[in-house]
Design a protein around this motif. Structure first.
Motif, PDB file in Angstrom:
ATOM      1  N   HIS A  94       0.705  -1.298   0.083  1.00 54.29           N
ATOM      2  CA  HIS A  94       0.073  -0.009   0.062  1.00 54.29           C
ATOM      3  C   HIS A  94       1.061   1.166   0.082  1.00 54.29           C
ATOM      4  O   HIS A  94       0.213   2.401  -0.214  1.00 54.29           O
ATOM      5  CB  HIS A  94      -0.919   0.134   1.202  1.00 54.29           C
ATOM      6  CG  HIS A  94      -1.762  -1.163   1.047  1.00 54.29           C
ATOM      7  ND1 HIS A  94      -2.941  -1.209   0.332  1.00 54.29           N
ATOM      8  CD2 HIS A  94      -2.157  -2.188   1.989  1.00 54.29           C
ATOM      9  CE1 HIS A  94      -3.587  -2.182   0.473  1.00 54.29           C
ATOM     10  NE2 HIS A  94      -3.003  -2.987   1.260  1.00 54.29           N
ATOM     11  N   MET A 112      -3.558  -2.953  -8.595  1.00 57.29           N
ATOM     12  CA  MET A 112      -4.523  -3.954  -8.107  1.00 57.29           C
ATOM     13  C   MET A 112      -4.658  -3.969  -6.536  1.00 57.29           C
ATOM     14  O   MET A 112      -5.442  -4.697  -5.929  1.00 57.29           O
ATOM     15  CB  MET A 112      -4.233  -5.371  -8.610  1.00 57.29           C
ATOM     16  CG  MET A 112      -4.347  -5.749  -9.797  1.00 57.29           C
ATOM     17  SD  MET A 112      -6.127  -5.329 -10.358  1.00 57.29           S
ATOM     18  CE  MET A 112      -7.079  -6.817  -9.315  1.00 57.29           C
ATOM     19  N   ASN A 113      -3.864  -3.196  -5.892  1.00 57.54           N
ATOM     20  CA  ASN A 113      -3.739  -2.865  -4.526  1.00 57.54           C
ATOM     21  C   ASN A 113      -4.655  -1.555  -4.087  1.00 57.54           C
ATOM     22  O   ASN A 113      -4.106  -0.525  -4.872  1.00 57.54           O
ATOM     23  CB  ASN A 113      -2.541  -2.945  -3.899  1.00 57.54           C
ATOM     24  CG  ASN A 113      -2.033  -4.377  -3.877  1.00 57.54           C
ATOM     25  OD1 ASN A 113      -2.816  -5.381  -4.009  1.00 57.54           O
ATOM     26  ND2 ASN A 113      -0.634  -4.309  -3.799  1.00 57.54           N
ATOM     27  N   PRO A 114      -5.485  -1.355  -3.413  1.00 52.44           N
ATOM     28  CA  PRO A 114      -6.211  -0.139  -3.088  1.00 52.44           C
ATOM     29  C   PRO A 114      -5.142   0.930  -2.613  1.00 52.44           C
ATOM     30  O   PRO A 114      -4.412   0.882  -1.938  1.00 52.44           O
ATOM     31  CB  PRO A 114      -7.243  -0.426  -1.994  1.00 52.44           C
ATOM     32  CG  PRO A 114      -6.730  -1.884  -1.463  1.00 52.44           C
ATOM     33  CD  PRO A 114      -5.977  -2.265  -2.563  1.00 52.44           C
ATOM     34  N   GLN A 158      -9.153   6.345  -6.745  1.00 56.53           N
ATOM     35  CA  GLN A 158      -8.780   4.860  -6.631  1.00 56.53           C
ATOM     36  C   GLN A 158      -8.099   4.315  -8.112  1.00 56.53           C
ATOM     37  O   GLN A 158      -8.703   4.879  -8.973  1.00 56.53           O
ATOM     38  CB  GLN A 158      -9.970   4.071  -6.162  1.00 56.53           C
ATOM     39  CG  GLN A 158      -9.488   2.781  -5.704  1.00 56.53           C
ATOM     40  CD  GLN A 158      -8.416   2.614  -4.658  1.00 56.53           C
ATOM     41  OE1 GLN A 158      -7.287   2.425  -4.674  1.00 56.53           O
ATOM     42  NE2 GLN A 158      -8.819   2.974  -3.250  1.00 56.53           N
ATOM     43  N   HIS A 159      -7.561   3.291  -7.875  1.00 56.26           N
ATOM     44  CA  HIS A 159      -7.047   2.782  -8.964  1.00 56.26           C
ATOM     45  C   HIS A 159      -8.033   2.020  -9.852  1.00 56.26           C
ATOM     46  O   HIS A 159      -8.905   1.277  -8.993  1.00 56.26           O
ATOM     47  CB  HIS A 159      -5.868   1.696  -8.700  1.00 56.26           C
ATOM     48  CG  HIS A 159      -4.635   2.154  -8.216  1.00 56.26           C
ATOM     49  ND1 HIS A 159      -3.906   3.166  -9.007  1.00 56.26           N
ATOM     50  CD2 HIS A 159      -3.912   1.911  -6.929  1.00 56.26           C
ATOM     51  CE1 HIS A 159      -2.757   3.421  -7.956  1.00 56.26           C
ATOM     52  NE2 HIS A 159      -2.927   2.691  -7.043  1.00 56.26           N
ATOM     53  N   GLU A 214      -8.250  -0.331 -11.952  1.00 56.50           N
ATOM     54  CA  GLU A 214      -8.231  -1.674 -11.564  1.00 56.50           C
ATOM     55  C   GLU A 214      -8.527  -2.408 -10.473  1.00 56.50           C
ATOM     56  O   GLU A 214      -9.296  -3.312 -10.446  1.00 56.50           O
ATOM     57  CB  GLU A 214      -6.687  -2.425 -11.955  1.00 56.50           C
ATOM     58  CG  GLU A 214      -6.108  -2.045 -13.449  1.00 56.50           C
ATOM     59  CD  GLU A 214      -5.449  -0.587 -13.494  1.00 56.50           C
ATOM     60  OE1 GLU A 214      -4.792  -0.438 -14.462  1.00 56.50           O
ATOM     61  OE2 GLU A 214      -5.802   0.135 -12.662  1.00 56.50           O
ATOM     62  N   TYR A 215      -8.276  -1.619  -9.464  1.00 56.70           N
ATOM     63  CA  TYR A 215      -8.845  -2.231  -8.105  1.00 56.70           C
ATOM     64  C   TYR A 215     -10.313  -2.006  -8.092  1.00 56.70           C
ATOM     65  O   TYR A 215     -11.127  -3.018  -7.554  1.00 56.70           O
ATOM     66  CB  TYR A 215      -8.311  -1.403  -6.866  1.00 56.70           C
ATOM     67  CG  TYR A 215      -8.815  -1.683  -5.429  1.00 56.70           C
ATOM     68  CD1 TYR A 215      -8.312  -2.800  -5.197  1.00 56.70           C
ATOM     69  CD2 TYR A 215      -9.562  -1.195  -4.878  1.00 56.70           C
ATOM     70  CE1 TYR A 215      -8.801  -3.414  -3.785  1.00 56.70           C
ATOM     71  CE2 TYR A 215     -10.389  -1.402  -3.859  1.00 56.70           C
ATOM     72  CZ  TYR A 215      -9.875  -2.641  -3.206  1.00 56.70           C
ATOM     73  OH  TYR A 215     -10.300  -3.053  -1.865  1.00 56.70           O
ATOM     74  N   THR A 216     -10.982  -0.985  -8.370  1.00 57.89           N
ATOM     75  CA  THR A 216     -12.368  -0.836  -8.495  1.00 57.89           C
ATOM     76  C   THR A 216     -13.210  -1.810  -9.347  1.00 57.89           C
ATOM     77  O   THR A 216     -14.077  -2.427  -8.657  1.00 57.89           O
ATOM     78  CB  THR A 216     -12.574   0.758  -8.967  1.00 57.89           C
ATOM     79  OG1 THR A 216     -12.129   1.790  -8.037  1.00 57.89           O
ATOM     80  CG2 THR A 216     -14.279   1.004  -8.922  1.00 57.89           C
ATOM     81  N   SER A 240     -12.100  -4.814  -9.926  1.00 63.99           N
ATOM     82  CA  SER A 240     -12.242  -6.140  -9.330  1.00 63.99           C
ATOM     83  C   SER A 240     -13.238  -6.368  -8.360  1.00 63.99           C
ATOM     84  O   SER A 240     -13.824  -7.121  -7.780  1.00 63.99           O
ATOM     85  CB  SER A 240     -10.589  -6.411  -8.920  1.00 63.99           C
ATOM     86  OG  SER A 240     -10.309  -5.721  -7.587  1.00 63.99           O
ATOM     87  N   GLN A 241     -13.381  -5.189  -7.527  1.00 66.58           N
ATOM     88  CA  GLN A 241     -14.298  -5.053  -6.331  1.00 66.58           C
ATOM     89  C   GLN A 241     -15.383  -4.883  -6.732  1.00 66.58           C
ATOM     90  O   GLN A 241     -16.355  -5.860  -6.251  1.00 66.58           O
ATOM     91  CB  GLN A 241     -13.865  -3.652  -5.396  1.00 66.58           C
ATOM     92  CG  GLN A 241     -12.689  -3.869  -4.660  1.00 66.58           C
ATOM     93  CD  GLN A 241     -12.352  -5.266  -3.986  1.00 66.58           C
ATOM     94  OE1 GLN A 241     -12.939  -5.732  -3.136  1.00 66.58           O
ATOM     95  NE2 GLN A 241     -11.308  -5.731  -4.445  1.00 66.58           N
TER      96      GLN A 241
END
Length: 207
Positions: free
Chosen positions: A38, A48-50, A159-160, A162-164, A166-167
């Motif tokens: 992080h 991929m990490n928030p 936020q990234h 890619e992370y959003t 995925s969630q």
């Protein structure tokens, strides 16, 4: 609806008051193991990490508590994530409070929004889709994506993408199920892959 929203806010306000009091300086000292994924200040460089810098303190505490719960129940309860379960397993309530206080005190670095998604992303974020029964994101997360701390709605701007993505997909398929009253699962179930990608990219630069 206003009465329901007020009740939710009051409920979360009372629950957050029962949390351990966090010490940001103590949290900084304990955050070394978090930095690999992080960043030292919560601004992850890995898409991929928030980013957790500037996130609401109570929301961070909730997530860490639920990762810890998942680690103790084999993923049957809480928020299940192979990496975070292991990281949270040994945390005490005070550790969680301190880490949450530290990362909440940091500033999230702004992201960007590609020009080609601004129009469609803004339409979805601010207006939803009445035909699909899709609630506008702005209703819970506000005009600038900063959420509402007392109501338990997180910061989602900056936020990234890619992370959003995925969630939202995890909410849609039920892999992630620690959302309040299933609200995000209900919303994500109505989103197409294209809409998820558009929203995620739009949120990156939302201020």
């Amino acid at each position: 609806m206003k009465k329901i929203a007020l009740l939710i806010c009051l409920t979360f306000g009372l629950s957050s008051a029962t949390l351990a009091q966090g010490d940001a300086e103590a949290g900084k000292a304990k955050s070394l193991t978090c930095s690999a994924c992080h960043g030292t200040d919560g601004n992850s460089m890995i898409a991929m990490n928030p980013k957790i810098a500037g996130q609401h303190e109570a929301y961070l505490a909730k997530q860490l508590t639920e990762f810890r719960l998942a680690s103790r129940t084999g993923g049957k309860e809480g928020r299940n994530n192979a990496v975070m379960n292991g990281m949270a397993a040994a945390l005490s309530d005070q550790d969680i409070a301190d880490l949450s206080a530290y990362f909440a005190s940091q500033d999230m670095k702004a992201g960007t929004t590609p020009e080609d998604v601004i129009e469609a992303g803004e339409k979805l974020y601010r207006g939803g889709d009445a035909e699909k029964g899709l609630t506008a994101c702005i209703a819970c997360h506000g005009p600038d994506g900063k959420g509402m701390g007392l109501a338990g709605f997180p910061v989602i701007s900056g936020q990234h993408a890619e992370y959003t993505i995925s969630q939202l997909k995890m909410f849609r398929d039920g892999t992630r199920n620690n959302d309040m009253n299933g609200m995000m699962r209900d919303i994500a179930a109505k989103l197409s892959d294209e809409e998820i990608e558009t929203l995620a990219k739009y949120l990156g630069g939302l201020h």
